[in-house]
Design a protein around this motif. Sequence first.
Motif, PDB file in Angstrom:
ATOM      1  N   LEU A 109       0.828  -1.207   0.000  1.00  0.00           N
ATOM      2  CA  LEU A 109       0.000   0.000   0.000  1.00  0.00           C
ATOM      3  C   LEU A 109       0.867   1.264   0.000  1.00  0.00           C
ATOM      4  O   LEU A 109       0.544   2.246  -0.676  1.00  0.00           O
ATOM      5  N   ARG A 110       1.984   1.222   0.721  1.00  0.00           N
ATOM      6  CA  ARG A 110       2.880   2.390   0.718  1.00  0.00           C
ATOM      7  C   ARG A 110       3.490   2.598  -0.668  1.00  0.00           C
ATOM      8  O   ARG A 110       3.609   3.740  -1.135  1.00  0.00           O
ATOM      9  N   ILE A 111       3.846   1.512  -1.330  1.00  0.00           N
ATOM     10  CA  ILE A 111       4.380   1.621  -2.698  1.00  0.00           C
ATOM     11  C   ILE A 111       3.324   2.232  -3.610  1.00  0.00           C
ATOM     12  O   ILE A 111       3.616   3.129  -4.407  1.00  0.00           O
ATOM     13  N   ARG A 112       2.080   1.765  -3.489  1.00  0.00           N
ATOM     14  CA  ARG A 112       1.000   2.302  -4.342  1.00  0.00           C
ATOM     15  C   ARG A 112       0.782   3.784  -4.069  1.00  0.00           C
ATOM     16  O   ARG A 112       0.577   4.572  -4.992  1.00  0.00           O
ATOM     17  N   GLU A 117      -8.517  11.498  -2.059  1.00  0.00           N
ATOM     18  CA  GLU A 117      -8.143  11.152  -3.435  1.00  0.00           C
ATOM     19  C   GLU A 117      -7.392   9.823  -3.466  1.00  0.00           C
ATOM     20  O   GLU A 117      -7.677   8.962  -4.306  1.00  0.00           O
ATOM     21  N   LEU A 118      -6.443   9.668  -2.555  1.00  0.00           N
ATOM     22  CA  LEU A 118      -5.677   8.422  -2.496  1.00  0.00           C
ATOM     23  C   LEU A 118      -6.587   7.240  -2.188  1.00  0.00           C
ATOM     24  O   LEU A 118      -6.496   6.195  -2.824  1.00  0.00           O
ATOM     25  N   GLN A 119      -7.490   7.428  -1.232  1.00  0.00           N
ATOM     26  CA  GLN A 119      -8.419   6.367  -0.853  1.00  0.00           C
ATOM     27  C   GLN A 119      -9.265   5.949  -2.057  1.00  0.00           C
ATOM     28  O   GLN A 119      -9.439   4.758  -2.315  1.00  0.00           O
ATOM     29  N   THR A 120      -9.772   6.907  -2.801  1.00  0.00           N
ATOM     30  CA  THR A 120     -10.603   6.612  -3.969  1.00  0.00           C
ATOM     31  C   THR A 120      -9.803   5.882  -5.042  1.00  0.00           C
ATOM     32  O   THR A 120     -10.261   4.882  -5.600  1.00  0.00           O
ATOM     33  N   LEU A 121      -8.602   6.362  -5.330  1.00  0.00           N
ATOM     34  CA  LEU A 121      -7.776   5.758  -6.369  1.00  0.00           C
ATOM     35  C   LEU A 121      -7.327   4.345  -6.004  1.00  0.00           C
ATOM     36  O   LEU A 121      -7.231   3.469  -6.860  1.00  0.00           O
TER      37      LEU A 121
END
Length: 117
Positions: free
Chosen positions: A20-23, A37-41
């Motif tokens: 998840l950190r890499i993403r 935004e991060l959560q949605t993506l």
Amino acid sequence: MDLELQKFKADFFKALAHPLRIRILELLSEGDKNVNELQTLIGAEGSSVSQQLSVLRAKNIVYGTKEGNRVLYSLRDPMIIDLLQIARQIFNNHLIDAITMLDKFNGDGGKDEEVQN
């Protein structure tokens, strides 16, 4: 001095050692984003995104800038983008090596299309 540098490097790579950190870093390499935004993506829970951002902030890999009632996250060093690209190239090289080895093991160069009954 070398031991301190090695410890810094080890801690840095530990901070990267989570999918998840890499993403999150991959997405931030495209531009600054807030948690929503991060959560949605990513399609992950907001709490897990926030938790991983906290780890990245603690290791000075990302930083947040307050904008109204939101925090906009950014990469602290743009060289992280290069690091992610190099990691992808290393992965691709390993994948190519594995495919080549499988082709040799099968003895057909991957061209065996006969169906045996």
